[in-house]
Design a protein around this motif. Structure first.
Motif, short mmCIF file in Angstrom:
data_model
loop_
_atom_site.label_atom_id
_atom_site.label_comp_id
_atom_site.label_asym_id
_atom_site.label_seq_id
_atom_site.Cartn_x
_atom_site.Cartn_y
_atom_site.Cartn_z
N GLY A 1 -8.13 0.16 2.62
CA GLY A 1 -7.12 0.22 1.57
C GLY A 1 -5.75 -0.19 2.07
O GLY A 1 -5.03 -0.97 1.43
N SER B 1 0.83 -1.21 0.00
CA SER B 1 0.00 0.00 0.00
C SER B 1 0.86 1.26 0.00
O SER B 1 1.76 1.41 0.84
CB SER B 1 -0.92 0.01 1.22
N ASP C 1 -3.25 1.12 -3.12
CA ASP C 1 -2.75 2.48 -2.99
C ASP C 1 -3.93 3.37 -2.61
O ASP C 1 -5.07 3.14 -3.05
CB ASP C 1 -2.14 2.97 -4.30
#
Length: 396
Positions: A125, A27, A131
């Motif tokens: 996320g 991420s 991302d």
């Protein structure tokens, strides 16, 4: 689709339930300078409890991992709720399994991260390795450009934020958003007119509106086949019961692994527990197919000429009138009728049109006594109407 959440737990990379929120190494921050985003990521990375409030950004606390965040405060002072990270991690896993969302995706949120919807999306996320981008503070036109140019695939937003994004995309001349494949809408009712506009503009995206609250997290989830006026069927892992026969209005009770632990500060008379079941005072009914239809909060219900009236039902009608950009309905005490309903409306719709729409859709006792135009509806930090401020205006 998952029906048993025991098979969809929010797992870490090693397959175990995390004691706190986690950040996948995959991420990345697409907007590292967005207000509070880097601080949130740092707080999550350090572990411990996470505390967010409308007054301050993310704060980390030592001790057993818990999440503390505020309710929207739409009808009074915000309350601080306390929940275990796993209560959100379990629904992260549902998102991954049901919708196929993961490390190849790019998330965007439009609201302040102190709002629970935005916070949930950002933490999801992080957890799934996507991302993430926070577009708070950008003008809607700039938000639309960012979503297209950065290939955002997942968007979490409120109906008000999506309405503004539509206008921004039109002003920017952006007719296609080919990368955007999921829109999750929460934080308020999504009317049919807005849903139709969103499906036309973002034609590649699967639009899902969900109903829930800070105390319950997800309750129901809707899709394109959901009947008009319904907020959908129970979210995977959620059980519902209504203290009334099928098709009749009663109090809604929820049992699920997503419920909060309790209030860290403040209280709500509508919030009650009965064993595994929780009620937040919402009233509604289910049809034979299990679709949930909301009437409104028990605490907002008033009597008008000996009839029960839910302001939310009036707001739903007004929100679908062309030209209305925001609205809220509050009662005013009346010696003869019990109450009269006062509608505050933001937008260009004339009173005659508003009154005609209400007369066509509502019983006579629910038609507002007055329609008051406002250049801007007072809003809370969460983006919801400030009902307390409007009630004071009516009283004055």
């Amino acid at each position: 689709m998952i029906t048993d959440v025991a098979s969809a737990r929010g797992m870490c990379q090693n397959g175990t339930m995390s004691e706190g929120f986690v950040i996948s190494p995959a991420s990345a921050l697409l907007t590292p300078d967005a207000p509070g985003l880097a601080a949130l990521r740092a707080a999550v990375a350090q572990g411990g409890s996470l505390r967010l409030s409308q007054a301050r950004g993310p704060l980390r606390e030592d001790g057993p991992a818990m999440l503390f965040c505020e309710t929207s405060g739409s009808s009074g002072a915000p309350k601080v709720i306390r929940r275990r990270p796993e209560s959100w991690q379990r629904s992260f896993a549902v998102t991954a399994e049901v919708f196929g969302i993961g490390a190849d995706d790019r998330y965007a949120t439009l609201g302040d991260l102190r709002h629970s919807l935005t916070l949930y999306a950002l933490l999801e996320g992080f957890h799934l390795g996507a991302d993430v981008a926070s577009l708070v503070g950008m003008r809607p036109r700039a938000q639309a450009h960012f979503i297209v140019e950065t290939y955002i695939t997942v968007l979490y937003a409120t109906p008000t934020q999506l309405r503004l994004l539509l206008r921004g995309s039109e002003a920017a001349g952006l007719a296609a958003f080919p990368a955007l494949r999921h829109i999750f809408c929460g934080g308020g009712p999504l009317d049919q007119a807005l849903a139709d506009q969103l499906r036309t503009r973002f034609r590649h995206a699967d639009l899902r509106a969900f109903f829930g609250a800070s105390e319950t997290s997800f309750i129901t989830l809707s899709d394109a086949a959901t009947p008009a006026g319904s907020v959908g069927r129970p979210y995977p892992g959620v059980s519902l019961k209504i203290d009334a026969p099928t098709g009749e209005t009663g109090e809604i009770w929820v049992a699920s692994p997503y419920l909060f632990e309790g209030y860290a500060s403040g209280s709500a008379s509508d919030t009650r527990r009965d064993g595994a079941w929780l009620s937040i005072g919402e009233m509604g009914y289910q049809d034979a197919a299990g679709h949930l239809f909301l009437r409104g909060r028990k605490s907002r219900m008033v009597t008008v000429a000996d009839h029960n009236v839910f302001p939310e039902e009036i707001e739903s009608v007004l929100a679908q009138v062309p030209g209305v950009t925001a609205c809220a309905v509050v009662p005013r005490s009346d010696a003869a009728r019990g109450h009269r309903m006062i509608a505050f409306v933001q937008g260009a719709a004339p009173e005659a049109t508003l009154r005609a729409a209400c007369r066509a859709a509502l019983p006579p006792h629910a038609v507002p006594h007055r329609f008051i135009p406002l250049a801007e509806l007072p809003l809370l930090p969460a983006g919801k109407p400030d009902l307390a401020a409007l009630a004071q205006r009516v009283k004055a």
